[in-house]
Scaffold this active site. Structure first.
Site, short mmCIF file in Angstrom:
data_model
loop_
_atom_site.label_atom_id
_atom_site.label_comp_id
_atom_site.label_asym_id
_atom_site.label_seq_id
_atom_site.Cartn_x
_atom_site.Cartn_y
_atom_site.Cartn_z
N ASP A 194 -0.89 31.10 48.29
CA ASP A 194 -1.92 32.00 48.83
C ASP A 194 -3.16 32.06 47.95
O ASP A 194 -4.21 32.56 48.37
CB ASP A 194 -1.36 33.41 49.02
CG ASP A 194 -0.71 33.94 47.74
OD1 ASP A 194 -1.44 34.29 46.80
OD2 ASP A 194 0.53 33.99 47.69
N GLN A 254 7.35 24.40 57.89
CA GLN A 254 7.59 25.82 58.15
C GLN A 254 6.60 26.34 59.18
O GLN A 254 5.61 25.67 59.50
CB GLN A 254 7.45 26.63 56.87
CG GLN A 254 6.07 26.51 56.23
CD GLN A 254 6.04 26.94 54.79
OE1 GLN A 254 6.76 27.83 54.38
NE2 GLN A 254 5.19 26.30 53.99
N TYR A 290 0.99 43.32 43.44
CA TYR A 290 1.97 42.24 43.25
C TYR A 290 1.40 41.20 42.28
O TYR A 290 2.07 40.79 41.32
CB TYR A 290 2.29 41.60 44.59
CG TYR A 290 3.16 40.37 44.51
CD1 TYR A 290 4.54 40.46 44.68
CD2 TYR A 290 2.61 39.11 44.27
CE1 TYR A 290 5.35 39.32 44.60
CE2 TYR A 290 3.41 37.98 44.19
CZ TYR A 290 4.77 38.09 44.35
OH TYR A 290 5.56 36.96 44.27
N GLU A 350 8.13 48.69 50.16
CA GLU A 350 9.30 48.92 49.30
C GLU A 350 8.90 48.63 47.86
O GLU A 350 7.89 47.99 47.58
CB GLU A 350 10.46 48.03 49.73
CG GLU A 350 10.14 46.54 49.80
CD GLU A 350 11.22 45.74 50.51
OE1 GLU A 350 12.32 46.27 50.72
OE2 GLU A 350 10.96 44.58 50.83
N ASP A 410 5.98 18.58 44.78
CA ASP A 410 7.24 19.24 44.48
C ASP A 410 7.23 19.58 42.99
O ASP A 410 6.99 18.71 42.15
CB ASP A 410 8.40 18.30 44.83
CG ASP A 410 9.76 18.95 44.64
OD1 ASP A 410 9.85 19.99 43.96
OD2 ASP A 410 10.75 18.41 45.17
N CYS A 411 7.52 20.84 42.66
CA CYS A 411 7.39 21.27 41.27
C CYS A 411 8.45 20.66 40.35
O CYS A 411 8.23 20.54 39.15
CB CYS A 411 7.41 22.79 41.16
SG CYS A 411 9.00 23.54 41.51
N ASP A 449 6.04 31.82 41.23
CA ASP A 449 5.83 32.56 42.47
C ASP A 449 6.41 31.76 43.64
O ASP A 449 5.85 31.76 44.74
CB ASP A 449 4.32 32.80 42.67
CG ASP A 449 4.04 33.80 43.78
OD1 ASP A 449 4.82 34.75 43.94
OD2 ASP A 449 3.03 33.63 44.49
N TYR A 464 4.86 45.27 51.61
CA TYR A 464 6.33 45.15 51.64
C TYR A 464 6.98 46.46 52.05
O TYR A 464 8.12 46.49 52.49
CB TYR A 464 6.87 44.75 50.27
CG TYR A 464 6.53 43.35 49.80
CD1 TYR A 464 5.63 42.55 50.50
CD2 TYR A 464 7.09 42.85 48.64
CE1 TYR A 464 5.31 41.29 50.05
CE2 TYR A 464 6.77 41.57 48.18
CZ TYR A 464 5.88 40.80 48.89
OH TYR A 464 5.56 39.53 48.44
#
Length: 347
Positions: free
Chosen positions: A191, A138, A167, A345, A247-248, A268, A343
């Site tokens: 993060d 990404q 959040y 919002e 990979d979860c 998350d 965000y």
């Protein structure tokens, strides 16, 4: 400009023509029967204006100008001021509303425009590109906002800013949970914000499966998002936590097979997909798989926390709730709405 009644297209065109001609702009006029006028005005420096006059009473003036200096912006404002003054002078009693929008800055060194989850365009007060790298998975950006601090953006999706403790607190239960001595599993959370806040609460062990499988996210955040993650990403193992770059799904399957159970599972991973056809959307299948696997490693009295989506996306939120009735075991759920600053919002 929006008129109370139908607009006299020809009168409006004739009223505004001199303003553009004074600027030395070349005019081209298109006239469609019953559909009004489109007039384009082009200047020698490449600047141009579109004047669209709709018979039902909507008049639009769009101006595009390549200028990166104050004088150029002042010239644009002066031209638009003259247009507005002329329109009010001649048609004041018939004008219902006048609205001038700020300029959209295209092609800048810093990209300030990012969409909200429900598709509205927001211009952020970005003043610095802190980090911009492409991993094998990404694009990773960390941009600095004067209001929100550093913002993590993954492949164009605003993830989290240093301002967004609300959040993190909400996805942990809004201060209502006692994590002391508990086993906690975090899915995603690259993060480091959730891990950092939970470690403060003295859990027995926190396992974070940073299943973006992207070490570069962690590397970027531990250097440039330290207000969010503190020092927990400096090492993948701490006194009461471990971070797995895996990979979860295989991890969850392995834990279920081993009989490992958790007091809390915090998902998350990603926002709820926006789709009205879950049976045709593999994203919903992925979401249900994560939910099912999570329930298999959650203690009978355990709790599962996850984010939903923007409050305006009622269809997506309803579809998410429908998935909960399709799990292999019955569950009860509740929801909470919070404002996430960056965000812009409610979530």
């Amino acid at each position: 400009f929006f008129f109370n009644l139908t607009a006299d297209c020809n009168a409006i065109l004739k009223a505004l023509q001199p303003i553009f001609q004074e600027q030395g702009m070349t005019e081209t006029v298109h006239n469609w029967e019953d559909h009004g006028y489109l007039a384009t005005y082009i200047k020698k420096n490449g600047s141009f204006a579109n004047l669209r006059i709709h018979p039902h009473g909507l008049v639009l003036v769009d101006l595009q100008n390549y200028n990166d200096h104050t004088k150029g912006r002042e010239e644009v404002d002066q031209l638009l001021n003259k247009v507005e003054e002329r329109m009010k002078e001649l048609f004041h009693s018939n004008i219902k509303r006048v609205k001038r929008l700020p300029a959209i800055l295209r092609g800048g060194v810093i990209d300030r425009y990012w969409p909200t989850a429900d598709g509205r365009l927001v211009e952020y007060d970005i003043d610095e590109v802190v980090y911009d790298e492409d991993s094998p998975f990404q694009n990773i950006k960390i941009l600095h906002s004067k209001q929100f601090g550093n913002i993590l953006i993954l492949s164009g999706d605003v993830n989290l800013a240093e301002s967004d403790l609300a959040y993190t607190q909400a996805i942990m239960g809004s201060g209502k949970e006692d994590y002391t001595g508990k086993e906690v599993l975090i899915l995603g959370g690259g993060d480091g914000g959730i891990l950092y806040e939970i470690v403060k609460l003295k859990p027995k062990m926190v396992t974070m499966v940073a299943s973006n499988i992207d070490q570069m996210v962690i590397d970027g955040c531990k250097k440039y998002m330290r207000k969010t993650c503190g020092d927990v990403l400096d090492n993948l193992k701490g006194e009461c936590y471990q971070v797995l770059i895996e990979d979860c799904i295989p991890v969850l399957k392995r834990y279920a097979k081993e009989g490992r159970m958790f007091d809390y599972v915090i998902n998350d991973l990603t926002a709820v997909p926006i789709s009205t056809s879950p049976e045709e959307d593999s994203t919903w299948e992925f979401l249900r798989l994560i939910l099912d696997l999570s329930m298999k490693v959650l203690k009978q009295d355990g709790k599962y926390f996850t984010q939903g989506n923007c409050i305006n996306l009622t269809d997506a939120l309803t579809l998410y709730e429908e998935q909960l009735s399709r799990l292999y075991c019955p569950v009860e759920f509740s929801k909470e709405t919070v404002c996430v600053p960056s965000y812009m919002e409610l979530y």
